[in-house]
Design an enzyme around this catalytic site. Structure first.
Site, short mmCIF file in Angstrom:
data_model
loop_
_atom_site.label_atom_id
_atom_site.label_comp_id
_atom_site.label_asym_id
_atom_site.label_seq_id
_atom_site.Cartn_x
_atom_site.Cartn_y
_atom_site.Cartn_z
CD GLU A 162 -2.98 0.45 -0.24
OE1 GLU A 162 -3.16 1.38 -1.02
OE2 GLU A 162 -3.36 -0.71 -0.46
C1 FAD Z 1 2.98 -9.89 0.82
C2 FAD Z 1 2.60 -8.88 -0.21
C3 FAD Z 1 1.27 -8.65 -0.46
C4 FAD Z 1 0.89 -7.75 -1.48
N1 FAD Z 1 -0.43 -7.60 -1.79
C5 FAD Z 1 -0.76 -6.91 -2.91
C6 FAD Z 1 -2.10 -6.93 -3.40
O1 FAD Z 1 -3.01 -7.53 -2.82
N2 FAD Z 1 -2.36 -6.28 -4.58
C7 FAD Z 1 -1.40 -5.62 -5.27
O2 FAD Z 1 -1.69 -5.05 -6.31
N3 FAD Z 1 -0.11 -5.56 -4.81
C8 FAD Z 1 0.22 -6.20 -3.66
N4 FAD Z 1 1.52 -6.18 -3.21
C9 FAD Z 1 2.50 -5.39 -3.92
C10 FAD Z 1 2.98 -4.19 -3.13
O3 FAD Z 1 2.01 -3.20 -3.07
C11 FAD Z 1 4.31 -3.73 -3.78
O4 FAD Z 1 5.29 -4.70 -3.45
C12 FAD Z 1 4.73 -2.35 -3.33
O5 FAD Z 1 3.87 -1.37 -3.83
C13 FAD Z 1 6.16 -2.01 -3.79
O6 FAD Z 1 6.36 -2.29 -5.14
P1 FAD Z 1 7.61 -3.18 -5.58
O7 FAD Z 1 7.62 -4.40 -4.76
O8 FAD Z 1 7.59 -3.36 -7.04
O9 FAD Z 1 8.87 -2.33 -5.17
P2 FAD Z 1 9.57 -1.22 -6.06
O10 FAD Z 1 8.55 -0.32 -6.62
O11 FAD Z 1 10.51 -1.89 -6.99
O12 FAD Z 1 10.40 -0.42 -4.97
C14 FAD Z 1 11.70 -0.80 -4.51
C15 FAD Z 1 12.27 0.33 -3.66
O13 FAD Z 1 12.41 1.52 -4.44
C16 FAD Z 1 11.69 2.58 -3.89
N5 FAD Z 1 11.06 3.36 -4.95
C17 FAD Z 1 10.43 2.90 -6.06
N6 FAD Z 1 10.00 3.92 -6.81
C18 FAD Z 1 10.34 5.04 -6.18
C19 FAD Z 1 10.16 6.43 -6.45
N7 FAD Z 1 9.50 6.87 -7.51
N8 FAD Z 1 10.65 7.32 -5.56
C20 FAD Z 1 11.29 6.92 -4.46
N9 FAD Z 1 11.49 5.62 -4.15
C21 FAD Z 1 11.02 4.70 -4.99
C22 FAD Z 1 10.63 1.94 -2.99
O14 FAD Z 1 10.23 2.80 -1.93
C23 FAD Z 1 11.38 0.70 -2.48
O15 FAD Z 1 12.18 1.03 -1.38
C24 FAD Z 1 1.90 -7.03 -2.18
C25 FAD Z 1 3.24 -7.26 -1.89
C26 FAD Z 1 3.60 -8.18 -0.95
C27 FAD Z 1 5.07 -8.44 -0.71
#
Ligand code: FAD
Length: 593
Positions: A437
């Site tokens: 989230e």
């Molecule tokens: C157990 C679990 C349950 C989940 N449930 C759902 C669900 O029900 N539905 C769903 O749709 N998703 C779900 N997610 C996904 C979750 O919302 C994402 O993992 C989260 O939004 C982060 O995206 P990412 O993992 O791709 O990380 P990334 O976007 O790759 O981020 C990696 C790092 O880079 C930083 N970062 C990335 N972009 C920027 C930026 N523009 N500026 C500054 N910092 C940045 C982030 O803060 C983080 O520290 C779930 C994830 C997990 C692990």
């Protein structure tokens, strides 16, 4: 492993004395929310959480989930527990009466949710996501869709999910590739989603997926994303689940925590394309998601509070049982709760938990005030406050939950590292809260950009003015509250200074919000919680002055004082860090790392 006993007294205290349920009950549509009814609801929720959800938490973590021929197998007892949850009407507590909900204030929903998350966070994610999907349908679906889906979902007969994430599109939703093609009145959806919580299960007879996808020829980026409702089974004319839609879970992730919630890789449209129905307008999907974002982020902040509470209860139980050493003033070996360092850890956990509760409940109450305000001006004022607070609730409460769950393990010594006590599970489960989230970094960017800079500091200045007025009132208090006043004044000055420095420098330095946003957000969380706990102390003192002998009240004052003396002073350091700016963080070239 300690049982879960919902802190109903503290919840009720915050609801009555801090966020003023009585005034919420006067808003149009909330007339039924009488104090007696709310007290009864909280008592019943506490029993349900303690007796039904909580006993499944540790076994559920051990058993986890697995996929068998496309079906997700949940831990023993989960289906029955969820059915009981639905039958007792808990899914619909704050939902529209028109579709069978109970129409109680969001604040009451938030307090009951805290109990579900404390008792069994992994299981309670299912109702959380269902709530989000219900909200999306209420706000953006056609009447026909509302008639077909809302009553079933509010009754807990069908559950909901949120399908945003794809392998290349996490934080950056502009990169979404899942496709949607118009087919008559509906659309055909195809693509892969990852990390979908409770994306597949057998707890209910249908699952309603909210899926972000891109129409053929849609504009690039976020302006080309649309939101679709995609049911697992397409409802028949009579509303019963009909033919299976072209979607399935193809695997489950192996995770660090929340083991009993299935995190699914979902495949849509392997054959003819999954049938989906448009929510809102084409290409406006992200805006639809945003309307639900506040509540979803508040819910995750609430999960932070909830896991703190559970970790704290576990640590207290252990500290009262474990015998080690001879504490000062004892003649025989004593339980570890008598050692000052263990007391420090327990007070830290207790103060952070109670602080987080005040912050999250305040935001929940502001949500009610904004949505039920009688004048446009009132609505805007409350909405400004809620918009400002939400990233702090999500960011501060979930970051603090890491600290609290960590201390929970520490109180246990070696046994904390051993799974059987349960302390390790809370630490593992808490870890996701700062990520999903919107990560903490993303909350901070939202706070610094959209919530502080965009309105040129209006919302935060209103808050600082209110805190300044309170500071004057606080400085007139004596005894233990005078000690709180001293620390609060200094912390507020640090927040004031950091805010005006940021507003002066942010435009010239575009990296500033990103580089120091998390520090600012933690600073703001500390000060707002310091304010709310100081108000709690004043409210408690009134009961003491009126002759109450209930220990709850002096303990409230002592906890507020602990927070003021041991957590609030971090604000001064954070203000210095904020004013150090972005230079050091960005000074080394990326390719040197
Ligand atoms: C157990 C679990 C349950 C989940 N449930 C759902 C669900 O029900 N539905 C769903 O749709 N998703 C779900 N997610 C996904 C979750 O919302 C994402 O993992 C989260 O939004 C982060 O995206 P990412 O993992 O791709 O990380 P990334 O976007 O790759 O981020 C990696 C790092 O880079 C930083 N970062 C990335 N972009 C920027 C930026 N523009 N500026 C500054 N910092 C940045 C982030 O803060 C983080 O520290 C779930 C994830 C997990 C692990």
């Amino acid at each position: 492993m300690s049982e879960y006993i919902a802190p109903v007294k503290d919840m009720q205290f915050v609801i009555d004395e801090l966020v003023d349920l009585e005034s919420i009950a006067k808003l149009d549509g909330y007339e039924d929310a009488t104090p007696d009814l709310i007290a009864a609801v909280l008592e019943q929720a506490a029993v349900f959480a303690g007796e039904v959800f909580a006993p499944l938490n540790h076994p559920g973590d051990e058993q986890g989930t697995h996929i068998d021929s496309g079906s997700v197998v949940s831990p023993a007892g989960y289906a029955e527990a969820f059915q009981q949850f639905a039958e007792n009407g808990w899914q619909g507590i704050g939902k529209s009466v028109e579709y069978g909900g109970q129409g109680l204030p969001y604040l009451v929903h938030a307090a009951t949710s805290e109990m579900w998350y404390s008792a069994n966070m992994a299981l309670a994610l299912c109702p959380l996501l269902t709530s989000g999907a219900i909200e999306a349908i209420e706000m953006h679906a056609t009447d026909e869709i509302k008639q077909c889906y809302l009553a079933k979902m509010i009754a807990g007969e069908w559950t909901g999910t949120m399908n945003l994430t794809e392998p290349q599109a996490g934080t950056d939703l502009a990169a979404i590739r899942t496709r949607a093609e118009r087919d008559g009145d509906a659309y055909r959806i195809s693509g892969q989603k990852i990390f979908i919580t409770w994306g597949e299960h057998e707890l209910t007879s249908n699952i309603v997926h909210m899926v972000l996808a891109r129409l053929v020829n849609a504009p690039a980026g976020v302006k080309g994303i649309s939101l679709f409702l995609v049911p697992k089974y397409i409802p028949n004319e009579d509303g019963s689940p009909g033919v299976r839609n072209d979607l399935k879970a193809i695997s489950l992730e192996k995770k660090m925590g929340i083991h009993s919630s299935p995190t699914c890789v979902m495949s849509y449209g392997d054959n003819e394309g999954a049938i989906g129905y448009l929510m809102g307008e084409e290409n406006k999907g992200l805006a639809c998601m945003f309307t639900m974002m506040n509540n979803a982020r508040l819910e995750v902040g609430m999960q932070g509070v909830a896991i703190c509470e559970r970790a704290y209860q576990q640590a207290v139980t252990f500290a009262k049982q474990r015998v080690q050493g001879i504490a000062r003033g004892h003649s025989e070996r004593s339980t570890i709760i008598h050692h000052p360092d263990v007391r420090r850890m327990l007070m830290q956990m207790r103060a952070a938990t109670e602080a987080g509760r005040t912050l999250a409940y305040l935001a929940a109450a502001e949500t009610d005030r904004a949505s039920h305000a009688q004048s446009g001006e009132d609505r805007q004022r409350h909405q400004r406050r809620i918009d400002l607070l939400i990233p702090v609730v999500k960011g501060w409460c979930t970051e603090m939950s890491q600290e609290v769950a960590y201390l929970g393990v520490q109180v246990h010594g070696g046994m904390g590292f051993i799974e059987e006590t349960g302390a390790a599970q809370y630490m593992r489960d808490a870890r996701i809260l700062t990520i999903y989230e919107g990560t903490t970094g993303i909350q901070a960017l939202d706070l610094m950009g959209r919530k502080i800079l965009r309105d040129k500091g209006q919302a935060i200045s209103e808050l600082i003015d209110e805190l300044t007025d309170f500071d004057r009132e606080l400085s007139r208090q004596d005894g233990e509250i005078a000690a709180i006043a001293k620390r609060f004044s200094t912390a507020l000055a640090a927040m004031r200074e950091a805010t005006s420095w940021y507003l002066q420098n942010a435009v010239e330095d575009p990296d500033l919000g990103g580089a120091v946003g998390v520090d600012f957000m933690m600073l703001m969380g500390n000060v707002v919680c310091g304010w709310l706990l100081a108000r709690s102390a004043i409210a408690a003192k009134k009961h003491m002055d009126a002759g109450s002998s209930d220990k709850f009240y002096p303990n409230k004052v002592k906890t507020a004082r602990y927070f003021a003396e041991h957590i609030l002073p971090r604000s001064e350091a954070l203000s210095i860090v904020v004013q150090a700016g972005s230079a050091s963080s960005m000074s080394i070239d990326a390719d040197i790392f």
